[in-house]
Design a protein around this motif. Sequence first.
Motif, PDB file in Angstrom:
ATOM      1  N   ARG A 413       0.904  -1.565  -0.312  1.00  0.00           N
ATOM      2  CA  ARG A 413      -0.067  -0.353  -0.575  1.00  0.00           C
ATOM      3  C   ARG A 413       0.790   1.282  -0.321  1.00  0.00           C
ATOM      4  O   ARG A 413       2.110   1.328   0.913  1.00  0.00           O
ATOM      5  N   PRO A 414       0.875   1.878  -0.929  1.00  0.00           N
ATOM      6  CA  PRO A 414       1.621   3.057  -1.479  1.00  0.00           C
ATOM      7  C   PRO A 414       1.469   4.291  -0.017  1.00  0.00           C
ATOM      8  O   PRO A 414       0.085   4.447   0.675  1.00  0.00           O
ATOM      9  N   HIS A 415       2.778   4.872   0.649  1.00  0.00           N
ATOM     10  CA  HIS A 415       1.938   6.484   1.653  1.00  0.00           C
ATOM     11  C   HIS A 415       1.597   7.278   0.491  1.00  0.00           C
ATOM     12  O   HIS A 415       1.717   7.818  -1.004  1.00  0.00           O
ATOM     13  N   TRP A 416       0.355   7.850   1.033  1.00  0.00           N
ATOM     14  CA  TRP A 416      -0.753   8.635   0.231  1.00  0.00           C
ATOM     15  C   TRP A 416       0.389   9.306  -0.172  1.00  0.00           C
ATOM     16  O   TRP A 416       0.189  10.710  -1.240  1.00  0.00           O
ATOM     17  N   GLY A 417       0.778  10.580   0.627  1.00  0.00           N
ATOM     18  CA  GLY A 417       1.677  12.167   0.976  1.00  0.00           C
ATOM     19  C   GLY A 417       2.553  12.029  -0.172  1.00  0.00           C
ATOM     20  O   GLY A 417       3.394  13.473  -0.292  1.00  0.00           O
ATOM     21  N   LYS A 418       3.363  10.073  -1.136  1.00  0.00           N
ATOM     22  CA  LYS A 418       4.390  10.120  -1.709  1.00  0.00           C
ATOM     23  C   LYS A 418       4.312  10.059  -3.160  1.00  0.00           C
ATOM     24  O   LYS A 418       2.835  10.246  -3.111  1.00  0.00           O
ATOM     25  N   TYR A 419       5.508   9.561  -3.705  1.00  0.00           N
ATOM     26  CA  TYR A 419       4.655   9.385  -5.149  1.00  0.00           C
ATOM     27  C   TYR A 419       4.301   8.059  -5.827  1.00  0.00           C
ATOM     28  O   TYR A 419       4.762   6.911  -4.662  1.00  0.00           O
ATOM     29  N   TYR A 420       3.812   7.402  -6.419  1.00  0.00           N
ATOM     30  CA  TYR A 420       3.300   6.461  -6.656  1.00  0.00           C
ATOM     31  C   TYR A 420       2.460   6.308  -7.980  1.00  0.00           C
ATOM     32  O   TYR A 420       1.770   7.005  -8.549  1.00  0.00           O
ATOM     33  N   ASP A 421       2.591   4.942  -8.516  1.00  0.00           N
ATOM     34  CA  ASP A 421       1.632   4.046  -9.620  1.00  0.00           C
ATOM     35  C   ASP A 421       0.263   4.111  -9.951  1.00  0.00           C
ATOM     36  O   ASP A 421       0.005   2.856  -9.347  1.00  0.00           O
ATOM     37  N   PRO A 422      -0.393   5.332  -9.464  1.00  0.00           N
ATOM     38  CA  PRO A 422      -2.526   4.565  -9.352  1.00  0.00           C
ATOM     39  C   PRO A 422      -2.717   2.652  -9.958  1.00  0.00           C
ATOM     40  O   PRO A 422      -3.026   2.287  -9.561  1.00  0.00           O
ATOM     41  N   GLN A 423      -2.173   3.519 -11.674  1.00  0.00           N
ATOM     42  CA  GLN A 423      -2.213   1.587 -11.926  1.00  0.00           C
ATOM     43  C   GLN A 423      -1.875   0.712 -10.884  1.00  0.00           C
ATOM     44  O   GLN A 423      -2.262  -0.370 -12.254  1.00  0.00           O
ATOM     45  N   ARG A 424      -0.572   0.094 -10.383  1.00  0.00           N
ATOM     46  CA  ARG A 424      -0.289  -0.847  -9.796  1.00  0.00           C
ATOM     47  C   ARG A 424      -1.760  -1.153  -9.110  1.00  0.00           C
ATOM     48  O   ARG A 424      -1.214  -2.708  -7.813  1.00  0.00           O
ATOM     49  N   TYR A 425      -2.126  -0.387  -7.861  1.00  0.00           N
ATOM     50  CA  TYR A 425      -2.932  -0.982  -7.245  1.00  0.00           C
ATOM     51  C   TYR A 425      -4.700  -1.080  -7.200  1.00  0.00           C
ATOM     52  O   TYR A 425      -5.110   0.129  -8.010  1.00  0.00           O
ATOM     53  N   ALA A 426      -4.979  -2.602  -6.838  1.00  0.00           N
ATOM     54  CA  ALA A 426      -7.157  -2.315  -6.748  1.00  0.00           C
ATOM     55  C   ALA A 426      -7.025  -2.193  -5.701  1.00  0.00           C
ATOM     56  O   ALA A 426      -6.914  -3.074  -4.266  1.00  0.00           O
ATOM     57  N   TRP A 427      -7.152  -0.793  -5.120  1.00  0.00           N
ATOM     58  CA  TRP A 427      -7.768  -0.669  -3.954  1.00  0.00           C
ATOM     59  C   TRP A 427      -8.705  -1.510  -3.037  1.00  0.00           C
ATOM     60  O   TRP A 427      -8.777  -1.542  -1.967  1.00  0.00           O
ATOM     61  N   ARG A 428     -10.051  -1.894  -3.622  1.00  0.00           N
ATOM     62  CA  ARG A 428     -10.785  -2.354  -2.619  1.00  0.00           C
ATOM     63  C   ARG A 428     -10.222  -3.404  -2.257  1.00  0.00           C
ATOM     64  O   ARG A 428     -10.530  -4.144  -1.279  1.00  0.00           O
ATOM     65  N   GLU A 429      -8.941  -4.348  -3.497  1.00  0.00           N
ATOM     66  CA  GLU A 429      -8.803  -5.570  -2.602  1.00  0.00           C
ATOM     67  C   GLU A 429      -7.512  -5.257  -1.775  1.00  0.00           C
ATOM     68  O   GLU A 429      -7.566  -6.247  -0.650  1.00  0.00           O
ATOM     69  N   ILE A 430      -7.461  -4.100  -1.499  1.00  0.00           N
ATOM     70  CA  ILE A 430      -6.149  -4.043  -0.387  1.00  0.00           C
ATOM     71  C   ILE A 430      -6.130  -3.235   0.867  1.00  0.00           C
ATOM     72  O   ILE A 430      -6.035  -3.076   1.798  1.00  0.00           O
ATOM     73  N   TYR A 431      -7.987  -2.645   0.573  1.00  0.00           N
ATOM     74  CA  TYR A 431      -8.019  -1.601   1.560  1.00  0.00           C
ATOM     75  C   TYR A 431      -9.087  -2.340   2.087  1.00  0.00           C
ATOM     76  O   TYR A 431     -10.617  -1.881   1.190  1.00  0.00           O
ATOM     77  N   PRO A 432      -9.728  -2.832   3.247  1.00  0.00           N
ATOM     78  CA  PRO A 432     -10.385  -3.718   3.195  1.00  0.00           C
ATOM     79  C   PRO A 432     -11.942  -2.466   3.819  1.00  0.00           C
ATOM     80  O   PRO A 432     -13.332  -3.175   3.460  1.00  0.00           O
ATOM     81  N   GLN A 433     -11.502  -1.423   4.115  1.00  0.00           N
ATOM     82  CA  GLN A 433     -12.753  -0.558   4.692  1.00  0.00           C
ATOM     83  C   GLN A 433     -12.827   0.255   3.432  1.00  0.00           C
ATOM     84  O   GLN A 433     -13.634   1.323   3.562  1.00  0.00           O
ATOM     85  N   TRP A 434     -12.588   0.356   2.017  1.00  0.00           N
ATOM     86  CA  TRP A 434     -12.546   0.807   0.710  1.00  0.00           C
ATOM     87  C   TRP A 434     -13.750   1.856   1.136  1.00  0.00           C
ATOM     88  O   TRP A 434     -14.524   3.029   0.569  1.00  0.00           O
ATOM     89  N   ASP A 435     -15.176   0.520   0.645  1.00  0.00           N
ATOM     90  CA  ASP A 435     -16.452   1.186   0.531  1.00  0.00           C
ATOM     91  C   ASP A 435     -17.030   1.619   1.409  1.00  0.00           C
ATOM     92  O   ASP A 435     -17.804   2.161   1.294  1.00  0.00           O
TER      93      ASP A 435
END
Length: 460
Positions: A413-435
């Motif tokens: 899971r990337p640090h939100w305040g730094k740089y990352y490539d959003p295409q590499r992450y399936a947010w719902r899968e890695i954050y259980p409380q995303w929805d």
Amino acid sequence: MNRDTLLYPLRNTSHTEADASLLNWAQNSVVGQRQQLHQPQNEAALQQLLRDSHGKVRVLGSRLSPGRMLCVQPDDVPLDLSALRGVLAQDAASVTFAAGTPMQEVYDTLTGMDRMLASAPGVIAIQTLAGAMATGTHGQGLQQSSLADEALRIRMVLADGSVREFVRGEADFPAAQVSLGSLGIVTAVTLRTGPFRLFSCHKFAASADTLEQDLPAWNTQHAMSKAWWFVDDNLMHVWNADEASAEDTQAWYANQREVIEHGDNADSSLNDTIDQTLAHMHRDTQIHGKGGKQFRTVTRFRDFTDISGDIYQLFCRGIAVPQINVEIGVPLAQTPQIIRKIKAWYAENKPHMHYPIILRCTGASEAWLSPSHQQPTCFFGFVVYYADDGSLSQEGLHFLSEVEKLLAAEGGRPHWGKYYDPQRYAWREIYPQWDAFRAVREQLDPHHRFSNDYVTALFD
């Protein structure tokens, strides 16, 4: 503009404070225009501004985050909340700060009260309290987690100008702890505090041969641990900190509360590695001579000694230099196998190392969008510094891209305040409380006044 430039933008080296445009701190993105900026002097003025305006709203804070988090359109309402700072209230177990208070002021104020936070500080303290919380800023040590986990109350002005106070224990409090600025505008935070303590930090160099076993052990056995992995030389530089002895505490007070250095003989075992790293950095940045602040981040490892001091003196020692900084948190339990994969990948590819890999571990976080949510986490940090002309080492960026790909594949899971490539992450899968977070956002900001291109891409 190619994709690499979007992910890792070049720096504008000709911009001045007199220019009409506002840039982020690294000066690699325009985030708005000065004439757009509003500076409410108190919470009531902020409420009225929200009632009287209709555009999307964005708090610029210290502008440390990548520009895509802060981007402001012509009809938007960018806010500077620097007037909202200082202590608002206190009791025996907590202190309430205005949300625009710089973190250094928070730390200095607490130290003056003989108090401290349970969370270890981030490396750099020029960010605001609300901004540091909103992006999941953390320190190191399995006995604590992010700054947001020390919040007891979070006061927020909502899109319609009303005020909501989130209280620890309420069902949606974990949404407000790390919110990316997408729920409302935080105006005050009550932080739980504990008695002031001192720590002694033991520094040493070690082989990385057994890093898979050593890293969890260091973090389990010590209150705080931080390590730098010089992969080219297969070496570690490690800081392990524990509560200071009575003798070290007495010496610190006798030294006017300044850091105590232990031992007459400094450890020079990393000096050759430091010289090699500096040579790489000079080549990458094409800065000749001793160079600027970015080189001090490495030279401090030369001739190192053990030290004693307060938690902020020991760990809040970052040198603020424009850079591309990628930091990915992975489950601590998977860290040994990930280290093995990085070693194997490095052995096969021999990538160019611009800077050592930074390793910090924290305990699990309650915040729904914290990278350490529900799991002890090891953060792998990577840095590429800008050259004086605003360019970046392409070899260094290639390394960032490849290692992020590896860590993302391991559930990172990337640090939100730094740089990352959003295409590499399936947010719902890695954050259980995303929805669950999205539902709170829809309830509090149904018209998405606190949205922008960055937030829209995440949640819509």
